[in-house]
Motif scaffolding. Structure first.
Motif, PDB file in Angstrom:
ATOM      1  N   GLU A 126      38.754  41.856  37.811  1.00  0.00           N
ATOM      2  CA  GLU A 126      39.597  40.802  37.241  1.00  0.00           C
ATOM      3  C   GLU A 126      40.556  41.401  36.219  1.00  0.00           C
ATOM      4  N   LEU A 127      41.756  40.834  36.165  1.00  0.00           N
ATOM      5  CA  LEU A 127      42.733  41.207  35.148  1.00  0.00           C
ATOM      6  C   LEU A 127      43.752  40.092  35.014  1.00  0.00           C
ATOM      7  N   GLY A 161      35.511  53.804  36.085  1.00  0.00           N
ATOM      8  CA  GLY A 161      34.977  53.308  34.817  1.00  0.00           C
ATOM      9  C   GLY A 161      35.668  52.012  34.454  1.00  0.00           C
ATOM     10  N   SER A 162      36.289  51.983  33.292  1.00  0.00           N
ATOM     11  CA  SER A 162      36.995  50.771  32.855  1.00  0.00           C
ATOM     12  C   SER A 162      38.506  50.874  33.092  1.00  0.00           C
ATOM     13  N   THR A 163      38.944  51.902  33.823  1.00  0.00           N
ATOM     14  CA  THR A 163      40.373  52.115  34.058  1.00  0.00           C
ATOM     15  C   THR A 163      40.755  51.770  35.483  1.00  0.00           C
ATOM     16  N   LEU A 164      41.801  50.962  35.616  1.00  0.00           N
ATOM     17  CA  LEU A 164      42.383  50.665  36.926  1.00  0.00           C
ATOM     18  C   LEU A 164      43.699  51.422  37.034  1.00  0.00           C
ATOM     19  N   ARG A 177      50.545  53.660  37.469  1.00  0.00           N
ATOM     20  CA  ARG A 177      50.420  52.729  36.333  1.00  0.00           C
ATOM     21  C   ARG A 177      48.935  52.524  36.077  1.00  0.00           C
ATOM     22  N   ARG A 178      48.495  52.761  34.848  1.00  0.00           N
ATOM     23  CA  ARG A 178      47.074  52.638  34.479  1.00  0.00           C
ATOM     24  C   ARG A 178      46.884  51.515  33.472  1.00  0.00           C
ATOM     25  N   ALA A 184      34.785  45.762  32.974  1.00  0.00           N
ATOM     26  CA  ALA A 184      34.690  46.890  33.893  1.00  0.00           C
ATOM     27  C   ALA A 184      33.696  46.578  35.013  1.00  0.00           C
ATOM     28  N   PRO A 185      34.055  46.821  36.276  1.00  0.00           N
ATOM     29  CA  PRO A 185      33.101  46.630  37.373  1.00  0.00           C
ATOM     30  C   PRO A 185      31.910  47.580  37.218  1.00  0.00           C
TER      31      PRO A 185
END
Length: 371
Positions: A126-127, A161-164, A177-178, A184-185
């Motif tokens: 989700e974002l 981790g917590s980075t998309l 683009r990060r 975080a999944p």
């Protein structure tokens, strides 16, 4: 089937679902929108690649389903007065009334409309809608249109981790683009979404902090944005190892004002066209970036002040590819990293940690002829 709905809401729902209808198809139903009324009113468009379903507030008096031509239905509703639209269907004959306007048109059997693929959840994230739209917007331009490598006609979504990270590459340029995810999944995963579908996702996202969710299945991916659902196939194959492709051996570091840089390139590019092509010749001096080009039309030159010294490095670029990358830069200034005349130009934030930049754009150079 019988319902009434506000014209503006119905028009917006038609516009959204029409994004996924086929412009021309041997199956007439694919050029239409499926209307389904029960406890709510749903509109669905599906071109066998991407499907969009949206829910619109309506007063449903009688349930049912029907397919209507997306173009005709959209044109009719768009031209109706701003009032409540009354819709009723007897068999395949549809009656639409709003104010003093009335239409009777023929629909298509809903049995001819294919079902949207079911997405059996494997992973999800989700974002914010605004963040998702921005991530797509700053990378979509670098998606390849070359069907010989289908996997590169989409963008890689990579959760670590917590980075998309969203990554697009077309062989001549790369865009990353990060973003840090608030939730975080539980595991790392990746998937590739077709560029055409991402263009539609960007269109249905609003500039709000409301959440959008992405659910991946074995063969399809589902985006849930507000009351709208988009389902698309996932691209299969091995995506480019983009980390290996990024050159980290830069000897020339330049800080530039992005708008000034774009203005200089834009001026020099006036004599470049599809008919008269020529590379953008760049000479990197001490505190100045010199641009020049020459075609059958004539020649042009310009210069842009920068911070840094390139030791008179001469390097050529495709002007359009360089401009596309600069347009995607979200800040007023950026750091340009170069090495030799044959190594790529990397554009990153001026103060970002290497390897964790919130955005990174890379453009490969073109060979310059002597003189």
């Amino acid at each position: 089937m019988k319902f009434s709905c506000e014209k503006a809401l119905l028009q917006a729902a038609i516009a959204t679902s029409s994004r996924a209808t086929a412009p021309k198809s041997s199956i007439p139903a694919l050029e239409g929108i499926l209307l389904e009324a029960d406890s709510e009113l749903r509109l669905t468009g599906y071109n066998l690649e991407t499907g969009i379903r949206t829910v619109v507030p309506a007063q449903v008096a009688e349930g049912g389903s029907l397919v209507l031509s997306a173009r005709l239905f959209g044109d009719i509703v768009r031209r109706l007065p701003d009032d409540m639209v009354s819709f009723s269907a007897e068999g395949l004959t549809v009656h639409i009334q709003c104010g003093m306007s009335e239409f009777n048109i023929q629909g298509i059997d809903p049995e001819e409309f294919p079902e949207l693929p079911a997405v059996e959840p494997q992973n999800a994230l989700e974002l914010a809608q605004s963040t998702l739209a921005d991530m797509i917007n700053r990378t979509l331009f670098a998606v390849s249109d070359n069907e010989s490598r289908p996997i590169l006609t989409g963008s890689l979504f990579e959760v670590n981790g917590s980075t998309l990270s969203v990554v697009s590459v077309d062989g001549q340029r790369l865009a990353i683009r990060r973003e840090t995810l608030e939730k975080a999944p539980n595991m790392d995963f990746s998937f590739v979404v077709p560029g055409a579908a991402l263009s539609e996702v960007r269109g249905i996202c609003s500039d709000v902090e409301e959440t959008a969710s992405i659910t991946t299945g074995a063969r399809h991916i589902m985006f849930q944005v507000g009351s709208t659902l988009l389902v698309t196939r996932r691209l299969e194959g091995e995506f480019l190892d983009y980390r290996q492709a990024i050159s980290r051996k830069s000897t020339v570091l330049l800080t530039a004002d992005v708008r000034q840089l774009m203005a200089s390139i834009d001026r020099v590019s006036l004599i470049i066209s599809e008919k008269f092509k020529s590379p953008l010749r760049c000479t990197v001096g001490d505190g100045m970036l010199y641009f020049s080009t020459r075609t059958a039309i004539g020649d042009a030159s310009d210069q842009c002040p920068v911070t840094g010294d390139g030791g008179e490095l001469k390097i050529g670029f495709n002007n359009r590819l360089l401009m596309d990358a600069l347009k995607a830069v979200p800040t007023e200034t950026a750091l340009l990293k170069m090495g030799t005349s044959s190594s790529p130009c990397i554009i990153v934030p001026t103060d970002a940690e290497e390897g964790a930049e919130p955005y990174l754009f890379m453009v490969l150079p073109v060979r310059l002829s002597a003189g």
